[in-house]
Design a protein around this motif. Structure first.
Motif, PDB file in Angstrom:
ATOM      1  N   TRP A  64       0.829  -1.387   0.030  1.00 17.90           N
ATOM      2  CA  TRP A  64      -0.117  -0.104  -0.048  1.00 17.90           C
ATOM      3  C   TRP A  64       0.807   1.110   0.041  1.00 17.90           C
ATOM      4  CZ3 TRP A  64      -5.390   0.196  -0.362  1.00 17.90           C
ATOM      5  CH2 TRP A  64      -6.019  -1.106  -0.231  1.00 17.90           C
ATOM      6  N   ASN A 118     -15.132  -2.438   1.006  1.00 15.08           N
ATOM      7  CA  ASN A 118     -14.895  -2.323  -0.502  1.00 15.08           C
ATOM      8  C   ASN A 118     -14.457  -3.616  -1.114  1.00 15.08           C
ATOM      9  OD1 ASN A 118     -13.523   0.930   0.594  1.00 15.08           O
ATOM     10  ND2 ASN A 118     -15.602   0.412  -0.265  1.00 15.08           N
ATOM     11  N   THR A 124     -11.382  -4.851   1.275  1.00 19.37           N
ATOM     12  CA  THR A 124     -10.409  -4.142   2.043  1.00 19.37           C
ATOM     13  C   THR A 124     -11.383  -3.025   2.903  1.00 19.37           C
ATOM     14  OG1 THR A 124      -8.650  -2.496   2.080  1.00 19.37           O
ATOM     15  CG2 THR A 124     -10.013  -2.563   0.008  1.00 19.37           C
ATOM     16  N   ASN A 125     -11.087  -2.729   4.179  1.00 22.42           N
ATOM     17  CA  ASN A 125     -11.282  -1.598   4.855  1.00 22.42           C
ATOM     18  C   ASN A 125     -12.799  -2.244   5.587  1.00 22.42           C
ATOM     19  OD1 ASN A 125      -9.807   0.381   2.540  1.00 22.42           O
ATOM     20  ND2 ASN A 125      -9.259   0.461   4.524  1.00 22.42           N
ATOM     21  N   ARG A 141     -11.005   3.094   6.845  1.00 23.82           N
ATOM     22  CA  ARG A 141     -12.191   3.643   5.909  1.00 23.82           C
ATOM     23  C   ARG A 141     -13.370   3.069   6.170  1.00 23.82           C
ATOM     24  NH1 ARG A 141      -9.408   6.579   1.939  1.00 23.82           N
ATOM     25  NH2 ARG A 141      -7.489   6.154   1.601  1.00 23.82           N
ATOM     26  N   SER A 186     -16.561   5.553   1.547  1.00 24.08           N
ATOM     27  CA  SER A 186     -15.633   5.202   1.114  1.00 24.08           C
ATOM     28  C   SER A 186     -15.790   4.497  -0.090  1.00 24.08           C
ATOM     29  CB  SER A 186     -14.751   4.417   2.152  1.00 24.08           C
ATOM     30  OG  SER A 186     -15.327   2.975   2.430  1.00 24.08           O
ATOM     31  N   SER A 187     -14.874   4.470  -1.314  1.00 25.48           N
ATOM     32  CA  SER A 187     -14.946   3.677  -2.392  1.00 25.48           C
ATOM     33  C   SER A 187     -13.572   3.001  -2.784  1.00 25.48           C
ATOM     34  CB  SER A 187     -15.378   4.648  -3.371  1.00 25.48           C
ATOM     35  OG  SER A 187     -16.580   5.144  -3.395  1.00 25.48           O
ATOM     36  N   ALA A 188     -13.606   2.136  -3.480  1.00 25.51           N
ATOM     37  CA  ALA A 188     -12.438   1.624  -4.311  1.00 25.51           C
ATOM     38  C   ALA A 188     -12.537   1.338  -5.954  1.00 25.51           C
ATOM     39  CB  ALA A 188     -12.016   0.376  -3.336  1.00 25.51           C
ATOM     40  N   THR A 195      -8.160   3.559  -3.364  1.00 24.14           N
ATOM     41  CA  THR A 195      -9.159   3.701  -2.282  1.00 24.14           C
ATOM     42  C   THR A 195      -9.184   4.929  -1.810  1.00 24.14           C
ATOM     43  OG1 THR A 195      -7.732   3.105  -0.436  1.00 24.14           O
ATOM     44  CG2 THR A 195      -8.940   1.272  -1.428  1.00 24.14           C
ATOM     45  N   SER A 205     -13.977   8.257   3.409  1.00 26.19           N
ATOM     46  CA  SER A 205     -14.224   7.830   4.883  1.00 26.19           C
ATOM     47  C   SER A 205     -14.851   8.762   5.677  1.00 26.19           C
ATOM     48  CB  SER A 205     -13.226   6.996   5.570  1.00 26.19           C
ATOM     49  OG  SER A 205     -13.545   6.342   6.664  1.00 26.19           O
ATOM     50  N   TYR A 241      -3.282   0.232  -3.593  1.00 24.71           N
ATOM     51  CA  TYR A 241      -2.764  -1.027  -3.571  1.00 24.71           C
ATOM     52  C   TYR A 241      -2.035  -1.719  -4.563  1.00 24.71           C
ATOM     53  CZ  TYR A 241      -2.896  -5.992  -1.951  1.00 24.71           C
ATOM     54  OH  TYR A 241      -2.648  -7.344  -1.751  1.00 24.71           O
TER      55      TYR A 241
END
Length: 620
Positions: A26, A425, A437-438, A474, A478-480, A490, A493, A515
């Protein structure tokens, strides 16, 4: 000293090549202060740039000031710039159109006001028109006057259609008859002044101030009550196309219904279905108001035959079957706990709904996320995490899987996450795995409950592997997104609090984190160096590649458009291909249900599982 040594050893570990090869890596990106935004919405444009829509950014003061923001960010160069934003697109819906533009509809007309803060009574006014002579339009600020003289002000412009006139001709000695049926529309109104004297508990008729002649009798308002109760968010009906070439919004026809937290789902013919959202009175839009956008005419049509109710931001995806959408049960935010929560297959040809049973902890689908597991041809959908309705403290570790190609689809358990996870996400990767993730264990990260973990789901073995842990926590907002170079971005949050004891107000996370999956540490990547910009259904197309003999698979991946654990655009399509001396020839699937028209990233993946940088193509 012990802590410092521990941090140093951790940094040494996560930066080591063996760790990266196994878990990925990351990196945190901080934009200059002048271009940071509260990224409520994120979309990968066909230019390779990222569109981050904040609107008012969940900030009442920015809404009141008319300060709305949109950022275009180039992950390749790091450049970023703001573009003009025409209205508050905070909590709108979006999806890609066949020409590569992003359709953005709805947003915020009004922020919620909690009951202790309500100073002016308000309610929904039904405006009637008894004249068949034509529609009548009224501006924002139109005044309605109660029988007792109290005045109420419309919070938005509105149009009431003409009344319907029916003429029955004379026949068999019976005289003819003319029937006029009044038309109606609704608008939210607030008391003209503060005070409980404006609260009215009973149904009443209101005159519209300023009318003269016959209009005084033909046009009027009806309201069930005016209250000092909590006033919810209210939606907008404006619709825009964001052009990735000019990087600007272009206004098209409004929706027929105002929507806040709506879902827009692209259909195989290129049209777009809009469902749910909060309307102009703060109520969940009734299913009879579902509507479809035609990209050719740029207009919406209400489809009362598609009467199906959903809570806000429902995950609705196109299946391989023509006319059939799958509602995964994932949703965000608003709607009763006992209505519209059951996953199922919605047949648009006859409006039938076939429930899909078997999901574990069905009371915790709110704030979950869903995604295709592997190529869409497998018709395997995963539902991950989630929590109880509203501000519930419940969260689930659940990952459930369903094969929609089965004669009687039923969810089955997948591997559980290590912690309860609201707001996960999910991003499908070119090697057919999914990054998870998150998220947080509690509502909006209460109690410092962000999960600083990531996992990769492997659909071939139905297992999870550990991915490197993100540094940034997050949760809500939040989004990815998958990037064209195979990495994952990403953003966002919006925690309620900044401390474990919930005593310090949280602030919106404006850092970006990227990432790099393990496959990008597994050797040289293949290159796609040439080929057509447009490919057709069922047709063949040749692309120049490095080391064609090493290409193991080819995927067409639709760019994501994400918000609120919702990304109905993302899908990976397996593509058959043959190798030649200097490239590969792909055969594009013929089924539009698998491959809705529009922009796609073409990835070539080698035998080591390393993807190329994507080449953009339009499927038409």
């Amino acid at each position: 000293m012990f802590s410092a040594v521990g941090r140093w050893r951790h940094e040494q570990l996560i930066n080591s090549m063996p760790y990266k090869k196994s878990h990925g890596f990351w990196q945190t990106v901080e934009l200059p202060k002048g271009v940071r935004v509260n990224a409520i919405h994120a979309a990968l444009l066909p230019s390779g740039r990222i569109l981050l829509i904040a609107g008012s950014g969940n900030k009442l003061e920015q809404f009141q000031a008319g300060t709305f923001k949109t950022l275009v960010f180039d992950p390749a160069s790091g450049a970023a710039h703001l573009v003009p934003t025409p209205t508050d697109l905070f909590c709108s819906g979006h999806t890609f159109l066949p020409d590569g533009k992003l359709l953005v509809a709805g947003g915020t007309l009004r922020y919620e006001v909690l009951k202790p803060d309500v100073k002016r009574a308000g309610g929904t006014m039904t405006v009637k028109n008894e004249s068949p002579d034509g529609p009548r339009s009224f501006p924002k600020g139109t005044v309605f006057v109660a029988a007792n003289g109290l005045r109420y002000v419309a919070g938005d412009a509105f149009t009431v259609p003409a009344a319907t006139k029916t003429v029955r001709p004379a026949r068999a000695g019976k005289p003819g008859k003319v029937t006029v049926t009044a038309s109606a529309t609704t608008v939210w109104v607030d008391a003209a002044e503060d005070g409980r004297q404006y609260a009215i508990a009973e149904r009443g008729q209101y005159r519209i101030d300023g009318l003269t002649g016959d209009d005084v009798h033909n046009l009027y308002g009806l309201s069930e009550h005016m209250t000092m109760d909590k006033q919810d968010y209210q939606g907008r009906k404006e619709t825009y196309e964001f052009d990735p070439v000019t990087e600007s919004y272009q206004r098209v026809a409004d929706m027929h219904e105002k929507r806040w937290y709506p879902t827009l789902t692209g259909l195989p013919d290129g049209s777009v279905l809009a469902v749910s959202g909060l309307d102009g009175s703060g109520q969940v839009v009734d299913g009879s108001q579902n509507e479809i956008f035609d990209p050719a005419t740029k207009k919406w049509t209400v489809r009362k035959d598609l009467d199906r109710y959903f809570p806000t931001y429902p995950t609705l995806v196109q299946t391989a079957r023509p006319g059939v959408l799958f509602y995964t049960g994932s949703n965000s935010g608003y709607g009763p706990a006992d209505r519209g929560r059951q996953p199922g297959l919605w047949n648009l040809t006859d409006n039938s709904f076939r429930p899909v049973p078997g999901i574990r902890e069905p009371d915790q689908l709110e704030t979950s996320m869903s995604a295709w597991a592997g190529p869409v041809q497998k018709q395997t959908m995963m539902v991950v995490g989630g929590g109880g309705v509203g501000e519930s403290r419940k969260s689930t570790r659940r990952i459930d899987i369903v094969d929609l190609s089965a004669p009687a689809p039923r969810f089955r358990p997948g591997p559980d996450l290590p912690q309860g996870t609201r707001y996960p996400n999910l991003v499908g990767l070119p090697d057919d795995t999914t990054l998870i993730t998150n998220g947080a264990r509690d509502y909006r990260g209460r109690g410092a409950s962000d999960n600083h973990i990531a996992r990769i789901y492997h659909p071939d073995t139905n297992t999870l592997s550990v991915a490197a842990a993100p540094a940034v926590g997050r949760n809500y907002h939040s989004s990815a997104l998958l990037l064209p170079d195979g990495r994952v971005l990403t953003v966002g949050s919006d925690p309620l609090y900044a401390d474990r004891k919930n005593t310090i107000s949280g602030s919106f996370e404006q850092r970006i984190e990227v990432y790099t999956p393990p496959y990008l540490f597994h050797g040289d990547r293949p290159a796609v160096t040439g080929g057509p910009a447009t490919v057709g259904y069922g047709g063949k197309a040749t692309f120049s590649t490095s080391a064609p003999s090493e290409i193991r698979s080819v995927r067409l991946i639709r760019p994501g458009a994400a918000t609120h654990m919702l990304n109905v655009d993302q899908r990976s399509v397996s593509v058959n291909f043959t190798r030649a001396a200097d490239g590969i020839t792909v055969t594009v699937p013929a089924q539009r249900t698998l491959l809705p028209p529009g922009p796609y990233m073409l990835f070539a993946i080698n035998r080591a599982g390393v993807p190329s940088v994507a080449r953009w193509v339009m499927v038409a």
